[in-house]
Design a protein around this motif. Structure first.
Motif, PDB file in Angstrom:
ATOM      1  N   VAL A  44       0.842  -1.202   0.000  1.00  0.00           N
ATOM      2  CA  VAL A  44       0.000   0.000   0.000  1.00  0.00           C
ATOM      3  C   VAL A  44       0.878   1.254   0.000  1.00  0.00           C
ATOM      4  CG1 VAL A  44      -1.729   1.298   1.309  1.00  0.00           C
ATOM      5  CG2 VAL A  44      -1.975  -1.188   1.036  1.00  0.00           C
ATOM      6  N   ASP A  45       1.958   1.238   0.760  1.00  0.00           N
ATOM      7  CA  ASP A  45       2.892   2.380   0.759  1.00  0.00           C
ATOM      8  C   ASP A  45       3.447   2.629  -0.636  1.00  0.00           C
ATOM      9  OD1 ASP A  45       2.530   2.723   3.482  1.00  0.00           O
ATOM     10  OD2 ASP A  45       4.454   1.804   4.044  1.00  0.00           O
ATOM     11  N   GLN A  46       3.754   1.558  -1.358  1.00  0.00           N
ATOM     12  CA  GLN A  46       4.284   1.716  -2.712  1.00  0.00           C
ATOM     13  C   GLN A  46       3.220   2.245  -3.674  1.00  0.00           C
ATOM     14  OE1 GLN A  46       7.547   1.565  -3.701  1.00  0.00           O
ATOM     15  NE2 GLN A  46       7.716   1.539  -1.470  1.00  0.00           N
ATOM     16  N   TRP A  47       1.977   1.797  -3.517  1.00  0.00           N
ATOM     17  CA  TRP A  47       0.906   2.356  -4.347  1.00  0.00           C
ATOM     18  C   TRP A  47       0.749   3.849  -4.079  1.00  0.00           C
ATOM     19  CZ3 TRP A  47      -2.622  -2.342  -3.088  1.00  0.00           C
ATOM     20  CH2 TRP A  47      -2.403  -3.349  -4.038  1.00  0.00           C
ATOM     21  N   GLU A  48       0.876   4.230  -2.812  1.00  0.00           N
ATOM     22  CA  GLU A  48       0.796   5.656  -2.476  1.00  0.00           C
ATOM     23  C   GLU A  48       1.954   6.420  -3.123  1.00  0.00           C
ATOM     24  OE1 GLU A  48       0.097   8.541   1.366  1.00  0.00           O
ATOM     25  OE2 GLU A  48       0.985   6.571   1.713  1.00  0.00           O
ATOM     26  N   HIS A  49       3.138   5.839  -3.086  1.00  0.00           N
ATOM     27  CA  HIS A  49       4.306   6.460  -3.719  1.00  0.00           C
ATOM     28  C   HIS A  49       4.068   6.670  -5.215  1.00  0.00           C
ATOM     29  CE1 HIS A  49       8.496   7.170  -4.894  1.00  0.00           C
ATOM     30  NE2 HIS A  49       8.321   6.238  -5.807  1.00  0.00           N
ATOM     31  N   LEU A  50       3.515   5.652  -5.871  1.00  0.00           N
ATOM     32  CA  LEU A  50       3.313   5.718  -7.316  1.00  0.00           C
ATOM     33  C   LEU A  50       2.143   6.619  -7.716  1.00  0.00           C
ATOM     34  CD1 LEU A  50       3.851   1.956  -8.192  1.00  0.00           C
ATOM     35  CD2 LEU A  50       5.374   3.847  -8.773  1.00  0.00           C
ATOM     36  N   ALA A  51       1.050   6.561  -6.963  1.00  0.00           N
ATOM     37  CA  ALA A  51      -0.171   7.282  -7.345  1.00  0.00           C
ATOM     38  C   ALA A  51      -0.334   8.627  -6.643  1.00  0.00           C
ATOM     39  CB  ALA A  51      -1.389   6.410  -7.054  1.00  0.00           C
TER      40      ALA A  51
END
Length: 171
Positions: A79-86
């Protein structure tokens, strides 16, 4: 005759969900955080080259863990990585995280988790070569794999290793 048909259907359902063996290695690399080696990653596509999610499918991202990681830590990191990307976490991301919580398990050193994006856009997850489950949302596969393959990844060195990108040919 009926028993033969039932047995045939039973075994063919496993064949349809088997890990693809018709993929070729594109690249591999090590992911470390600070001074901890977390996992070895390998990326495979149908022809051993990367062009796009649709053109390269089936594709496999295989992670072999070098540390114990709890399921909750793994989902939180995703989820942290999705936040980073989006730029933010969406309701869609939260829904996917709930589905992953039902599929994934804790990993121990030496365990292998594989993500398989099929040509029909479904994603199959395997844990030590055993099917964990399937994600049917066609948006999930690219969003998940972008954690490693997007130009905006937080691990650009690993991305270059997985996609066999040299410093000479840029992105």
């Amino acid at each position: 005759m009926r028993k033969v048909l039932i047995i045939s259907c039973f075994f063919s359902s496993f064949i349809a969900l088997a890990m693809p063996d018709n993929v070729r290695l594109v690249g591999q690399g090590q992911f470390s955080y600070l001074f901890w080696d977390l996992y070895q990653a390998k990326f495979y596509t149908a022809d051993g080259r990367w062009s796009s999610y649709q053109q390269s499918a089936p594709l496999v991202l295989e992670l072999t863990y070098q540390r114990d990681i709890s399921k909750s830590d793994f989902i939180e990191a995703t989820v942290d990585q999705w936040e980073h990307l989006a730029g933010s976490v969406t309701d869609q991301h939260r829904g996917w995280a709930k589905q992953l919580d039902k599929l994934w398990t804790d990993v121990k050193k030496g365990d292998q988790l594989s993500c398989v994006l099929m040509p029909d856009s479904t994603v199959q997850f395997y844990f030590n070569d055993q099917l964990l489950g399937t994600m049917a949302d066609p948006d999930f596969g690219p969003a998940f794999l972008d954690i490693w393959l997007s130009e905006k990844t937080s691990a650009p060195k690993l991305r270059k290793q997985l996609l066999q990108i040299s410093a000479q040919n840029g992105t």
